[in-house]
Write a protein that holds these residues in place. Structure first.
Motif, PDB file in Angstrom:
ATOM      1  N   GLU A   1      11.486  10.070   1.080  1.00 42.55           N
ATOM      2  CA  GLU A   1      11.214   9.308   2.294  1.00 42.55           C
ATOM      3  C   GLU A   1      10.698  10.183   3.439  1.00 42.55           C
ATOM      4  O   GLU A   1      10.175   9.666   4.428  1.00 42.55           O
ATOM      5  N   ASN A   2      10.787  11.485   3.287  1.00 47.31           N
ATOM      6  CA  ASN A   2      10.241  12.328   4.359  1.00 47.31           C
ATOM      7  C   ASN A   2       8.820  12.810   4.046  1.00 47.31           C
ATOM      8  O   ASN A   2       8.209  13.554   4.794  1.00 47.31           O
ATOM      9  N   GLU A   3       8.307  12.358   2.883  1.00 45.94           N
ATOM     10  CA  GLU A   3       6.955  12.780   2.477  1.00 45.94           C
ATOM     11  C   GLU A   3       6.077  11.566   2.150  1.00 45.94           C
ATOM     12  O   GLU A   3       4.921  11.524   2.463  1.00 45.94           O
ATOM     13  N   ASP A   4       6.679  10.614   1.463  1.00 41.10           N
ATOM     14  CA  ASP A   4       5.909   9.464   0.947  1.00 41.10           C
ATOM     15  C   ASP A   4       6.012   8.268   1.891  1.00 41.10           C
ATOM     16  O   ASP A   4       6.914   8.195   2.739  1.00 41.10           O
ATOM     17  N   SER A   5       5.070   7.316   1.677  1.00 36.91           N
ATOM     18  CA  SER A   5       5.051   6.131   2.535  1.00 36.91           C
ATOM     19  C   SER A   5       4.623   4.901   1.727  1.00 36.91           C
ATOM     20  O   SER A   5       3.624   4.950   1.005  1.00 36.91           O
ATOM     21  N   ILE A   6       5.425   3.827   1.818  1.00 36.96           N
ATOM     22  CA  ILE A   6       5.043   2.560   1.188  1.00 36.96           C
ATOM     23  C   ILE A   6       5.092   1.477   2.260  1.00 36.96           C
ATOM     24  O   ILE A   6       6.106   1.329   2.939  1.00 36.96           O
ATOM     25  N   ILE A   7       3.989   0.789   2.434  1.00 35.48           N
ATOM     26  CA  ILE A   7       3.916  -0.286   3.427  1.00 35.48           C
ATOM     27  C   ILE A   7       3.886  -1.626   2.704  1.00 35.48           C
ATOM     28  O   ILE A   7       3.188  -1.784   1.696  1.00 35.48           O
ATOM     29  N   TYR A   8       4.692  -2.579   3.196  1.00 37.24           N
ATOM     30  CA  TYR A   8       4.718  -3.941   2.643  1.00 37.24           C
ATOM     31  C   TYR A   8       4.304  -4.921   3.737  1.00 37.24           C
ATOM     32  O   TYR A   8       4.848  -4.878   4.842  1.00 37.24           O
TER      33      TYR A   8
ATOM     34  N   ILE B   1      10.866   7.773  -4.535  1.00 39.58           N
ATOM     35  CA  ILE B   1      10.056   8.450  -3.507  1.00 39.58           C
ATOM     36  C   ILE B   1      10.898   9.387  -2.644  1.00 39.58           C
ATOM     37  O   ILE B   1      12.124   9.268  -2.601  1.00 39.58           O
TER      38      ILE B   1
ATOM     39  N   MET C   1       0.867  -1.187   0.000  1.00 44.41           N
ATOM     40  CA  MET C   1       0.000   0.000   0.000  1.00 44.41           C
ATOM     41  C   MET C   1       0.891   1.221   0.000  1.00 44.41           C
ATOM     42  O   MET C   1       1.865   1.260   0.723  1.00 44.41           O
ATOM     43  N   TYR C   2       0.498   2.196  -0.781  1.00 47.43           N
ATOM     44  CA  TYR C   2       1.329   3.413  -0.777  1.00 47.43           C
ATOM     45  C   TYR C   2       0.499   4.652  -0.510  1.00 47.43           C
ATOM     46  O   TYR C   2      -0.712   4.675  -0.676  1.00 47.43           O
ATOM     47  N   ASP C   3       1.193   5.667  -0.047  1.00 48.93           N
ATOM     48  CA  ASP C   3       0.594   6.990   0.182  1.00 48.93           C
ATOM     49  C   ASP C   3       1.667   7.948  -0.325  1.00 48.93           C
ATOM     50  O   ASP C   3       2.659   8.219   0.361  1.00 48.93           O
TER      51      ASP C   3
ATOM     52  N   LYS D   1      12.659   3.152  -3.928  1.00 49.28           N
ATOM     53  CA  LYS D   1      13.455   3.992  -3.009  1.00 49.28           C
ATOM     54  C   LYS D   1      14.083   5.170  -3.740  1.00 49.28           C
ATOM     55  O   LYS D   1      14.258   6.255  -3.198  1.00 49.28           O
TER      56      LYS D   1
END
Lengths: 87, 87
Positions: B55-62, B53, B6-8, B50
């Motif tokens: 990394e201080n704004e975006d988020s990817i959950i695995y 994106i 899931m990403y944001d 990596k």
């Protein structure tokens, strides 16, 4: 059991849906929740959500597994909902 | 291994991220992908993401698990990306 839930809900209903899910699971990102839950509580949650959503417009996906140990969690980037007890 | 992702992601980068993930996993809803993948391919995907994106704004959950059999999939409402091979 351990659940990962994702929703894609019409903006008219998303606030209500989000509030209900937060009573049962941990919000971790965008439209994503996770958490350990009893079967009874999980069925209760699903029943409540079924009443609110429009099944021809909205979508809720559940990934269920017996225990959290079956899943490894990894994140790249920021934690959109930084809370200790989840990670 | 079997992955649920899931990403944001900031709108400036989300199109590029979506295109890359689609080369590796099945899109099932909103910002959610799933699929079986080799460790090698999974590391390749994570490296590519990596680079793109912030990394201080975006988020990817695995969420990772050894086999799809560890997870039960259930959906309430419409399938936002109706494709047979997933369900």
């Amino acid at each position: 059991m351990y659940i990962v839930l994702m929703y894609d809900i019409n903006t008219k209903r998303v606030g209500k849906v989000h509030k209900i899910i937060k009573q049962y699971l941990n919000w971790i990102q965008n439209s994503v929740f996770e958490g350990s839950i009893t079967e009874k509580k999980f069925n209760e949650l699903k029943r409540k959500l079924k009443i609110i959503i429009k099944e021809n417009e909205d979508s809720i996906i559940y990934f269920e597994t017996l225990t959290k140990k079956n899943l490894t969690f990894d994140i790249t980037g920021i934690e959109k909902n930084k809370y200790e007890k989840f990670l």
